[in-house]
Design a protein around this motif. Structure first.
Motif, PDB file in Angstrom:
ATOM      1  N   CYS A  58       0.860  -1.185   0.000  1.00 10.56           N
ATOM      2  CA  CYS A  58       0.000   0.000   0.000  1.00 10.56           C
ATOM      3  C   CYS A  58       0.899   1.239   0.000  1.00 10.56           C
ATOM      4  O   CYS A  58       1.726   1.400   0.901  1.00 10.56           O
ATOM      5  CB  CYS A  58      -0.886  -0.011   1.241  1.00 10.56           C
ATOM      6  SG  CYS A  58      -1.691   1.570   1.536  1.00 10.56           S
ATOM      7  N   PRO A  59       0.766   2.118  -0.985  1.00  9.53           N
ATOM      8  CA  PRO A  59       1.674   3.264  -1.068  1.00  9.53           C
ATOM      9  C   PRO A  59       1.651   4.192   0.147  1.00  9.53           C
ATOM     10  O   PRO A  59       2.640   4.865   0.415  1.00  9.53           O
ATOM     11  CB  PRO A  59       1.211   3.983  -2.340  1.00  9.53           C
ATOM     12  CG  PRO A  59       0.608   2.900  -3.181  1.00  9.53           C
ATOM     13  CD  PRO A  59      -0.079   1.994  -2.191  1.00  9.53           C
ATOM     14  N   VAL A  60       0.528   4.248   0.892  1.00 12.51           N
ATOM     15  CA  VAL A  60       0.527   5.090   2.101  1.00 12.51           C
ATOM     16  C   VAL A  60       0.808   4.262   3.356  1.00 12.51           C
ATOM     17  O   VAL A  60       0.763   4.769   4.470  1.00 12.51           O
ATOM     18  CB  VAL A  60      -0.807   5.876   2.280  1.00 12.51           C
ATOM     19  CG1 VAL A  60      -0.947   6.962   1.243  1.00 12.51           C
ATOM     20  CG2 VAL A  60      -2.013   4.952   2.244  1.00 12.51           C
ATOM     21  N   ASN A  62      -0.932   1.892   4.901  1.00 15.68           N
ATOM     22  CA  ASN A  62      -2.061   1.799   5.840  1.00 15.68           C
ATOM     23  C   ASN A  62      -1.830   0.686   6.860  1.00 15.68           C
ATOM     24  O   ASN A  62      -1.255  -0.348   6.522  1.00 15.68           O
ATOM     25  CB  ASN A  62      -3.335   1.438   5.060  1.00 15.68           C
ATOM     26  CG  ASN A  62      -4.036   2.658   4.509  1.00 15.68           C
ATOM     27  OD1 ASN A  62      -3.914   3.746   5.042  1.00 15.68           O
ATOM     28  ND2 ASN A  62      -4.797   2.465   3.443  1.00 15.68           N
ATOM     29  N   ILE A  64      -3.262  -1.918   7.791  1.00 17.06           N
ATOM     30  CA  ILE A  64      -4.396  -2.729   7.327  1.00 17.06           C
ATOM     31  C   ILE A  64      -4.817  -3.809   8.330  1.00 17.06           C
ATOM     32  O   ILE A  64      -5.995  -3.854   8.723  1.00 17.06           O
ATOM     33  CB  ILE A  64      -4.087  -3.332   5.939  1.00 17.06           C
ATOM     34  CG1 ILE A  64      -3.882  -2.209   4.926  1.00 17.06           C
ATOM     35  CG2 ILE A  64      -5.213  -4.256   5.472  1.00 17.06           C
ATOM     36  CD1 ILE A  64      -3.248  -2.633   3.611  1.00 17.06           C
ATOM     37  N   CYS A  97      -8.291   2.571  -6.039  1.00 17.21           N
ATOM     38  CA  CYS A  97      -6.962   1.942  -6.127  1.00 17.21           C
ATOM     39  C   CYS A  97      -7.036   0.659  -6.946  1.00 17.21           C
ATOM     40  O   CYS A  97      -8.022  -0.070  -6.849  1.00 17.21           O
ATOM     41  CB  CYS A  97      -6.474   1.550  -4.727  1.00 17.21           C
ATOM     42  SG  CYS A  97      -5.557   2.824  -3.873  1.00 17.21           S
ATOM     43  N   CYS A 103      -2.458  -3.716  -2.331  1.00 15.67           N
ATOM     44  CA  CYS A 103      -2.680  -4.424  -1.059  1.00 15.67           C
ATOM     45  C   CYS A 103      -3.270  -5.819  -1.228  1.00 15.67           C
ATOM     46  O   CYS A 103      -2.747  -6.789  -0.668  1.00 15.67           O
ATOM     47  CB  CYS A 103      -3.597  -3.575  -0.180  1.00 15.67           C
ATOM     48  SG  CYS A 103      -5.135  -3.072  -0.987  1.00 15.67           S
ATOM     49  N   ILE A 119      -9.638  -5.777   0.782  1.00 14.11           N
ATOM     50  CA  ILE A 119      -9.195  -4.679   1.645  1.00 14.11           C
ATOM     51  C   ILE A 119      -9.811  -3.332   1.227  1.00 14.11           C
ATOM     52  O   ILE A 119     -10.262  -2.550   2.068  1.00 14.11           O
ATOM     53  CB  ILE A 119      -7.650  -4.606   1.622  1.00 14.11           C
ATOM     54  CG1 ILE A 119      -7.067  -5.885   2.236  1.00 14.11           C
ATOM     55  CG2 ILE A 119      -7.142  -3.370   2.354  1.00 14.11           C
ATOM     56  CD1 ILE A 119      -5.577  -6.098   1.959  1.00 14.11           C
ATOM     57  N   GLY A 120      -9.826  -3.081  -0.072  1.00 17.38           N
ATOM     58  CA  GLY A 120     -10.365  -1.805  -0.555  1.00 17.38           C
ATOM     59  C   GLY A 120     -11.816  -1.616  -0.134  1.00 17.38           C
ATOM     60  O   GLY A 120     -12.221  -0.531   0.290  1.00 17.38           O
ATOM     61  N   GLU A 123     -11.951  -0.790   3.504  1.00 13.70           N
ATOM     62  CA  GLU A 123     -11.473   0.578   3.743  1.00 13.70           C
ATOM     63  C   GLU A 123     -12.571   1.599   3.427  1.00 13.70           C
ATOM     64  O   GLU A 123     -12.813   2.544   4.178  1.00 13.70           O
ATOM     65  CB  GLU A 123     -10.235   0.838   2.884  1.00 13.70           C
ATOM     66  CG  GLU A 123      -9.567   2.166   3.185  1.00 13.70           C
ATOM     67  CD  GLU A 123      -8.311   2.400   2.355  1.00 13.70           C
ATOM     68  OE1 GLU A 123      -8.237   1.866   1.233  1.00 13.70           O
ATOM     69  OE2 GLU A 123      -7.426   3.118   2.820  1.00 13.70           O
ATOM     70  N   VAL A 447      -3.426   7.273  -4.982  1.00 11.25           N
ATOM     71  CA  VAL A 447      -2.881   7.037  -3.646  1.00 11.25           C
ATOM     72  C   VAL A 447      -1.419   7.494  -3.533  1.00 11.25           C
ATOM     73  O   VAL A 447      -0.993   7.937  -2.467  1.00 11.25           O
ATOM     74  CB  VAL A 447      -3.072   5.548  -3.252  1.00 11.25           C
ATOM     75  CG1 VAL A 447      -2.279   4.611  -4.149  1.00 11.25           C
ATOM     76  CG2 VAL A 447      -2.717   5.298  -1.801  1.00 11.25           C
TER      77      VAL A 447
HETATM   78 FE1  SF4 Z   1      -3.653   1.126   0.331  1.00  5.76          FE
HETATM   79 FE2  SF4 Z   1      -6.316   1.267   0.515  1.00  5.76          FE
HETATM   80 FE3  SF4 Z   1      -5.139   1.582  -1.843  1.00  5.76          FE
HETATM   81 FE4  SF4 Z   1      -5.196  -0.835  -0.699  1.00  5.76          FE
HETATM   82  S1  SF4 Z   1      -6.978   0.325  -1.405  1.00  5.76           S
HETATM   83  S2  SF4 Z   1      -3.432   0.167  -1.711  1.00  5.76           S
HETATM   84  S3  SF4 Z   1      -5.032  -0.276   1.479  1.00  5.76           S
HETATM   85  S4  SF4 Z   1      -4.928   2.933  -0.055  1.00  5.76           S
END
Ligand code: SF4
Length: 466
Positions: A58-60, A62, A64, A97, A103, A119-120, A123, A447
């Motif tokens: 995940c580029p930020v 997270n 998770i 994303c 992710c 996951i998306g 989120e 992202v």
């Molecule tokens: Fe990260 Fe959310 Fe994008 Fe997955 S969907 S890569 S957890 S920002």
């Protein structure tokens, strides 16, 4: 019996999937049907494997597994608080994303053939649900510093920067030439992928946090850049990349040839009521050139405009397409026909498009980036009939004409020089000016722009010594 139960528990659970026809008109059916129980069941699949590859992909970065655990336990507001510690736009990233190569693609469950945790969707569910319950980011401990920063561009980089600044007591004033925030989130990504109300909700939340937006305001036209330099403690540039890449073949200027972005923007402007008409593909034979996510957006928009047929021509094979596999699958389901290994060489017609001449390619050796080259097969020319051709080859930086006047340097490709690894992260060659997102790294994901905007804000805070 025990094993069977375990297997059932591990199965991937996607948000309700509906038929392509229904999906064209009712996006809530796919995006809104992830219930509390679905989210909890999906979160409960996380193995907490101790190797959070998902976080690293995940580029930020997270947290998770941590917020999945909170959702599984029913603590959605705590999950929202945690989710916002690393991501300024979680409900948007959860929607747009390309999770299959980020992710979710890294989830350990893929190895067992069970399919990764969605996951998306979780989120997105966390923030949508928290907002609906009235949750807002906690600003109670923020102390105003008296500093203010001008942000040029209300896209993901600008919003990420504003989020971190306002949480640290610095007043962000965000300028954007469009009538709504989001940049390409609002005007480039079609509503069937990202509902416009989601961005509008984010604007409301950010305004409540203390971010000020000045929309319909273009820097360099309505307000001079010198004013920002004079009146603010620092400036952040998050202006994106808007120049499209040309194919360089004859006929590109013909009537009926469109660039991807103006096409998508015109459709959004009409849908949002900012314009009465748009580039309309109703009844037309449309050929879209390109294989990235923007090409898929054009394909799927043309289908929704009731084009007579939509063909997507791409010069490599399907395995080497740059776009999200999920988007390609959606486009196929909705009726887009794909012609792989076709390279355009000329747009043909008599002042107006009548077709596109392509040659067949075959996959050769890998290039320096590891992608296999497309080699032309001799004598393979053919013409695909078309009334409209949309060119979606990607975007190039679009540096503003006033950069040089203010000592903001760009590299040979037109990207603003603002290194991440520097005394003040993402500072440009003008010490008071910072930059991030696509205009620095080149066209990339939402992202990654959020990540750079947030990091540039940290650079600004260091520079301002607050
Ligand atoms: Fe990260 Fe959310 Fe994008 Fe997955 S969907 S890569 S957890 S920002």
């Amino acid at each position: 019996m025990g094993n069977h139960f375990q297997f059932m528990q591990l199965q991937r659970l996607d948000p309700k999937k509906v038929g392509a026809e229904e999906r064209k008109t009712n996006f809530n059916e796919i995006y809104g049907s992830f219930s509390k129980d679905d989210a909890a069941a999906q979160a409960d699949r996380c193995l907490a494997c101790g190797n959070p590859y998902c976080e690293w992909k995940c580029p930020v970065h997270n947290y998770i597994p941590d917020w999945l655990k909170l959702v599984a336990e029913g603590h959605v507001l705590q999950a929202a608080e945690l989710s916002h510690k690393t991501n300024s736009l979680p409900e948007i990233c959860g929607r747009v994303c390309p999770q299959d190569r980020l992710c979710e693609g890294a989830c350990t469950l893929n190895e067992g053939g069970f399919g990764g945790v969605t996951i998306g969707s979780v989120e997105k569910y966390i923030t949508d649900t928290a907002f609906a319950q009235g949750w807002r980011p906690d600003m109670s401990k923020v102390q105003a510093t008296g500093k203010k920063v001008a942000i040029v561009g209300a896209g993901p980089a600008g919003l990420g920067c504003a989020d971190i600044l306002v949480r640290n007591g610095v007043k962000p004033i965000v300028f954007d030439k469009h009538p709504e925030i989001g940049g390409l989130l609002t005007f480039g990504i079609p509503g069937f992928k990202l509902e416009k109300e989601v961005v509008q909700k984010r604007r409301q939340v950010m305004e409540e946090m203390g971010v000020e937006f000045r929309l319909n305001t273009e820097i360099g036209k309505d307000i001079g850049f010198q004013t920002l330099i004079d009146e603010y403690d620092a400036v952040f540039l998050g202006m994106g990349t808007y120049n499209y890449m040309k194919g360089g073949f004859p006929g590109e200027d013909m009537d009926g040839v469109y660039e991807a972005l103006p096409y998508l923007i015109s459709n959004t402007n009409k849908e949002m009521g900012y314009a009465s008409d748009c580039i309309d593909m109703t009844g037309k034979k449309v050929v879209v050139l390109g294989g990235g996510d923007t090409a898929m957006d054009c394909n799927r928009t043309a289908i929704r405009q009731n084009a007579a047929q939509v063909i997507c021509a791409y010069r490599r094979d399907e395995d080497n397409m740059p776009g999200s596999k999920r988007e390609v699958a959606n486009a196929k389901e909705e009726g887009v026909r794909f012609l792989f290994n076709r390279q355009p060489v000329e747009i043909v017609g008599n002042g107006k498009v009548e077709g596109i001449k392509v040659v067949t390619t075959q996959m050769g050796a890998a290039d320096e980036k590891g992608r296999r080259r497309a080699e032309v097969v001799a004598g393979s020319e053919e013409v695909i009939a078309a009334d409209a051709v949309i060119i979606a080859f990607g975007f190039q930086p679009s540096p503003a004409p006033w950069f040089a006047e203010f000592g903001i340097r760009v590299d040979d490709w037109g990207r603003v020089k603002a290194p991440e690894k520097a005394r003040y992260k993402f500072q440009t060659t003008n010490e008071k000016v910072f930059a991030g997102g696509d205009m620095v790294r080149g066209s990339d994901l939402v992202v990654t722009a959020v990540f750079e905007g947030r990091n540039a804000a940290e650079g600004i805070l260091d520079y301002l010594k607050v």
